[in-house]
Motif scaffolding. Structure first.
Motif, PDB file in Angstrom:
ATOM      1  N   ASP A 194      -4.715   3.821  14.457  1.00 22.95           N
ATOM      2  CA  ASP A 194      -5.303   4.028  13.135  1.00 22.95           C
ATOM      3  C   ASP A 194      -6.806   3.768  13.129  1.00 22.95           C
ATOM      4  O   ASP A 194      -7.455   3.945  12.109  1.00 22.95           O
ATOM      5  N   GLU A 195      -7.351   3.342  14.267  1.00 19.94           N
ATOM      6  CA  GLU A 195      -8.803   3.232  14.344  1.00 19.94           C
ATOM      7  C   GLU A 195      -9.437   4.550  14.796  1.00 19.94           C
ATOM      8  O   GLU A 195     -10.643   4.704  14.756  1.00 19.94           O
ATOM      9  N   VAL A 206      -7.152  -0.367  21.550  1.00 15.34           N
ATOM     10  CA  VAL A 206      -7.607   0.217  20.291  1.00 15.34           C
ATOM     11  C   VAL A 206      -6.400   0.856  19.628  1.00 15.34           C
ATOM     12  O   VAL A 206      -5.674   1.626  20.259  1.00 15.34           O
ATOM     13  N   ASP A 207      -6.162   0.500  18.363  1.00 17.88           N
ATOM     14  CA  ASP A 207      -4.998   1.049  17.662  1.00 17.88           C
ATOM     15  C   ASP A 207      -5.237   2.495  17.248  1.00 17.88           C
ATOM     16  O   ASP A 207      -6.358   2.905  17.031  1.00 17.88           O
ATOM     17  N   GLN A 263     -19.187   7.593  11.913  1.00 21.56           N
ATOM     18  CA  GLN A 263     -17.866   7.751  11.319  1.00 21.56           C
ATOM     19  C   GLN A 263     -17.350   9.179  11.483  1.00 21.56           C
ATOM     20  O   GLN A 263     -16.172   9.386  11.741  1.00 21.56           O
ATOM     21  N   LYS A 320      -4.652  -5.016   7.947  1.00 15.09           N
ATOM     22  CA  LYS A 320      -4.818  -3.680   8.489  1.00 15.09           C
ATOM     23  C   LYS A 320      -4.694  -2.720   7.314  1.00 15.09           C
ATOM     24  O   LYS A 320      -3.673  -2.712   6.631  1.00 15.09           O
ATOM     25  N   PHE A 332     -13.002   5.050  12.829  1.00 13.74           N
ATOM     26  CA  PHE A 332     -13.165   3.595  12.797  1.00 13.74           C
ATOM     27  C   PHE A 332     -13.038   2.982  14.182  1.00 13.74           C
ATOM     28  O   PHE A 332     -12.710   1.814  14.328  1.00 13.74           O
ATOM     29  N   TYR A 333     -13.251   3.792  15.194  1.00 14.23           N
ATOM     30  CA  TYR A 333     -13.230   3.282  16.567  1.00 14.23           C
ATOM     31  C   TYR A 333     -14.261   2.166  16.696  1.00 14.23           C
ATOM     32  O   TYR A 333     -15.387   2.304  16.212  1.00 14.23           O
ATOM     33  N   PRO A 334     -13.889   1.027  17.326  1.00 15.93           N
ATOM     34  CA  PRO A 334     -14.835  -0.102  17.388  1.00 15.93           C
ATOM     35  C   PRO A 334     -16.169   0.318  17.987  1.00 15.93           C
ATOM     36  O   PRO A 334     -16.216   0.976  19.023  1.00 15.93           O
ATOM     37  N   GLY A 360     -17.176   0.736   8.785  1.00 21.17           N
ATOM     38  CA  GLY A 360     -15.733   0.847   8.790  1.00 21.17           C
ATOM     39  C   GLY A 360     -15.021  -0.323   8.133  1.00 21.17           C
ATOM     40  O   GLY A 360     -13.809  -0.420   8.226  1.00 21.17           O
ATOM     41  N   ASN A 361     -15.759  -1.225   7.472  1.00 18.64           N
ATOM     42  CA  ASN A 361     -15.103  -2.321   6.751  1.00 18.64           C
ATOM     43  C   ASN A 361     -14.701  -1.833   5.368  1.00 18.64           C
ATOM     44  O   ASN A 361     -15.515  -1.260   4.650  1.00 18.64           O
TER      45      ASN A 361
END
Lengths: 491, 338
Positions: free
Chosen positions: A279-280, A276-277, A104, B77, A109-111, B52-53
């Motif tokens: 906000d991630e 990837v958005d 993190q 989101k 929050f990148y996948p 990240g959840n």
């Protein structure tokens, strides 16, 4: 000559005395101490106070560092381990939070399964920077190149992706081709530096590869239009034609072309990456994205603004002065708030103007205004003779700037420019105020909000601070290297 | 076309902010995703885990709304908002709803033009002191130094409380909860004040919780609830009744475990109406019959959510207190589903 000695009177010494040692007070460590630490009563007092301060700091912090726990699942567990191994009253750092939330801090929050993309972007950034930062070949550079290549291979293997290796092969092939035609390493990589912004955008945000490709083709179109028009109608009209052509391309051709090409290639791997958005994004991926984009764009922008401010054309000068003074007159936070909040009221509903893009624009404008003033300082430091010499050689304005003025002015401004860059990089943590998860506070607060890590205070700050220090210190060292390399006088 | 929309919006800027949101339900459905504003991180209420959840008490409300509207609790989101950005984010349409432990006040309702869709947690401001200070009531805090977050309603409440009781205090300004904990533990202040739920969470993670007491006085009313923009009553109704459905479900004993079974029909007509086996309440708010069933199935009824995120079985260990059902002496009381 020996006769002379032999005939000399007996009371005259006929050989040199061996030099005796200097007095104990004038040599070695004692001399150094006396001269540097205890050279007067004031310095003596300051030295003693300084040592006392260092002693007490170390006394407090050394046990805290030494008692650090790396393996635990919560702060409570950390405390139990410390109490068990070091006694009830012991304090200790709970570094386990860094280990547990490492991803993190690094990626936000990148996948998780896509981590290879930002890592690859960072490795390729180093490749792209090599020809810009270093002009001479050296063994160190070869070693660094080998390490980067090995890391890319490792990335390919451990994430089961062929794209990293594919890119590496393309780079190696094109570079070798250029090398065989006489281009020197590492400057035969410069083509890749030009492509890197588009590639990095694609790797970070994903989507279709044609978007960055077509967008970058706009520059090519503009360049062709410029070359064509400037031979016919002169440089100024040519530049205008280039800009217009590029904008026409972006507005009218780019959209349909991207759609058409995407239709053809479909969502297959080399042409499509999972989106990837924004906000991630978070953590150091966010800080590096904003910092590097800001640094890369603000330097050319600053140069243009600095030249504009010294221009004889009142309109250009007025615009540049107005821009610089306005941007320097407001705090960065104000600009960020404008970008994130005020703009929402003005944009049409449903417009999705990417928040990271907005922040990058604002940070870049902010930094460009400062860099413009730093470079103007460099320009002002050049003797008038340099300008006159350029004129006397019959160079036009741009040639004079490129060949004579800028190389000298930029050399003078290196320390100022680099300190602006360092400031910019550290300012990326301010994006926390527009609800982006910067590593220093955004991610730290989010981590602390889980019950396991609530109450952890210093560890994340120290960790993030250390990484910022490494990056900023590297920039500073590079600036000193560059200054030494470019030193022309008093050699 | 786009340009003219842009210019039009520019000209009428703020006035049109409300217009943008006239059909939030359609927007959400078209997008296939609910955009929910949450806290950047508050223990028990909203926090991302290592993967990240997002999890927590407020987050569960977002999930329930998403389940009711989109049929999938994971289609949310989460937009982390700070104290400064939360209201602008909602007003500008960046988020569809805000579930960020926000106190329902007159001015936020009327002046900022938001609609609070209910109260999901009745909080109140309390004090925590070190046990060896020997204080057992907030009324004995005359002359104390108090750590207080600046720019919050708690700061104003504190001033009011000390003024009413003719006492003096020395404020120590802090910026964040984490900083407040540090200052308090380092002895920079005698008492630390914030919402009682926050105090409980803070005390729970101290190395020595037994040496700190939370004083019995609650000096303010902090009804925390989700909110939406003014001007879209249908969307506000959906949010209000999703929350009510969660509360009613607890009252009538509908849980995430038995909701599937009960939705086939029960003896209780109100339960039948909520779960959609009788009548068609969903159509009145633009949803299908099973909206409430899905909302309850998402993370359980109000009691289940409470127990899983902040209740006595969690490390935070909050008692239900005011947040119990009206039948249990609390304040939770939903209007009838009829």
């Amino acid at each position: 000559m020996s006769d002379l000695h032999a005939n000399a009177a007996s009371y005259v010494r006929n050989e040199m005395l061996p030099p005796s040692d200097p007095p104990a007070m004038q040599t070695g460590a004692i001399k150094w101490l006396r001269e540097n630490l205890f050279s007067g009563w004031l310095n003596t007092i300051l030295t003693i106070l300084g040592f006392a301060a260092i002693f007490f700091l170390l006394k407090e912090f050394t046990p805290w560092f030494l008692h650090g726990v790396w393996k635990a699942n919560s702060l409570g567990e950390c405390r139990e381990i410390i109490a068990a191994t070091w006694g009830e009253d012991a304090h200790g750092a709970c570094w386990a939070v860094i280990r547990e939330r490492w991803n993190q801090f690094m990626f936000g929050f990148y996948p998780r399964e896509l981590y290879w993309r930002p890592i690859l972007a960072l490795l390729l950034l180093m490749v792209a920077l090599a020809p810009i930062l270093f002009s001479e070949r050296s063994n160190k550079l070869w070693i660094a190149g080998g390490v980067v290549a090995a890391l890319v291979l490792w990335l390919s293997v451990s994430y089961g992706q062929f794209l990293p290796v594919g890119i590496l092969v393309v780079i190696a092939a094109v570079t070798a081709l250029l090398g065989s035609r006489g281009a020197q390493w590492p400057s035969n990589l410069i083509w890749f530096s030009g492509l890197f912004p588009g590639l990095a955008f694609w790797l970070l945000w994903g989507g279709t590869v044609w978007l960055p490709v077509v967008a970058m083709l706009g520059f090519v179109v503009g360049w062709i239009a410029f070359r064509f028009a400037s031979t016919v109608m002169g440089a100024i009209v040519g530049a205008g034609a280039g800009v217009v052509a590029a904008f026409l391309w972006w507005y009218f051709v780019a959209g349909p072309l991207v759609d058409a090409l995407t239709q053809i290639t479909g969502r297959t791997q080399p042409f499509w990456l999972r989106g990837v958005d924004s906000d991630e994004f978070g953590g150091f991926v966010l800080a590096f994205t904003i910092g590097i984009a800001g640094i890369a764009i603000s330097l050319p922008m600053g140069i243009i603004l600095a030249l504009g401010r010294r221009s004889d054309m009142p309109l250009v000068k007025g615009l540049c002065v107005g821009f610089i003074e306005f941007i320097r007159g407001v705090p960065l936070i104000t600009l960020l708030f404008v970008a994130s909040l005020l703009l929402n009221y003005f944009l049409p509903p449903g417009t999705n103007f990417d928040i990271i893009l907005r922040v990058i624009i604002m940070v870049t404008l902010f930094s460009a205004a400062y860099i413009a003033e730093v470079i103007r300082g460099g320009l002002a430091a050049l003797p008038r003779g340099q300008y006159e010499a350029a004129d006397a050689l019959g160079l036009d304005y741009w040639k004079a700037q490129r060949l004579i003025i800028m190389p000298q002015a930029l050399k003078i401004s290196i320390p100022g420019i680099v300190s602006s860059f360092i400031g910019l990089f550290k300012d990326t943590t301010l994006v926390v105020f527009v609800a982006l998860l910067d590593p220093l506070k955004g991610i730290t607060d989010a981590v602390r909000a889980s019950i396991e890590w609530k109450g952890v205070y210093w560890e994340p700050y120290i960790f993030v601070g250390a990484i910022f220090f490494i990056v900023c210190f590297s920039m500073s060292r590079y600036s000193m290297y560059l200054e030494n390399k470019l030193k022309r006088e008093h050699r | 076309m786009k340009k003219s929309v842009f210019l039009g919006t520019l000209a009428a800027s703020a006035l049109l902010a409300g217009y943008a949101s006239s059909a939030t339900l359609d927007d959400v459905k078209a997008r296939g995703e609910l955009i929910c504003g949450v806290n950047t991180g508050l223990v028990g209420f909203a926090a991302p885990d290592a993967n990240g959840n997002w999890q927590g008490f407020d987050v569960a409300i977002c999930k329930a709304v998403a389940a009711a509207v989109l049929g999938d609790a994971s289609k949310v989101k989460y937009v982390p908002t700070t104290g400064e950005t939360r209201f602008t984010a909602l007003a500008s349409g960046e988020i569809d709803m805000l579930a960020r432990n926000t106190t329902w006040t007159f001015s936020r309702d009327a002046d900022l033009k938001f609609t609070f869709t209910g109260v999901n947690y009745y909080d109140g401001q309390g004090f925590m002191v070190k046990k060896d200070l020997g204080v057992s009531s907030a009324k004995e805090l005359d002359g104390a130094t108090v750590c207080i977050q600046t720019g919050t309603t708690t700061e104003l409440n504190l001033a009011d409380f000390f003024k009413v009781n003719n006492m003096s205090y020395q404020p120590v300004a802090i910026q964040t909860n984490a900083e407040g904990e540090q200052q308090y533990l380092a002895g920079a202040c005698d008492a630390y004040t914030t919402d009682a739920s926050g105090l409980a969470a803070t005390r729970a993670v101290f190395a020595d919780p037994e040496n700190h007491v939370i004083l019995p006085e609650i000096i303010s009313k902090e009804p925390l609830g989700p909110l939406v923009r003014h001007g879209d009553d249908q969307w506000a109704d959906i949010n209000r009744w999703v929350l009510n459905a969660l509360i009613a479900a607890e009252e009538f004993g509908v849980t995430s475990a038995n909701v599937e079974e009960l939705s086939k029909g029960t003896d209780n007509p109100e339960v039948n109406r909520i779960l959609g086996s009788e009548g068609d309440l969903g159509a009145m708010i633009g949803l299908d019959k099973e909206w409430a069933k899905r909302a309850i199935a998402a993370s359980g009824n109000y009691g289940e959510i409470f127990a899983a995120t902040i209740g006595e079985s969690t490390p935070i260990g909050l008692a239900r207190g005011l947040n119990a059902q009206w039948t249990q002496g609390g304040l939770l009381y939903t209007p009838p589903f009829r």
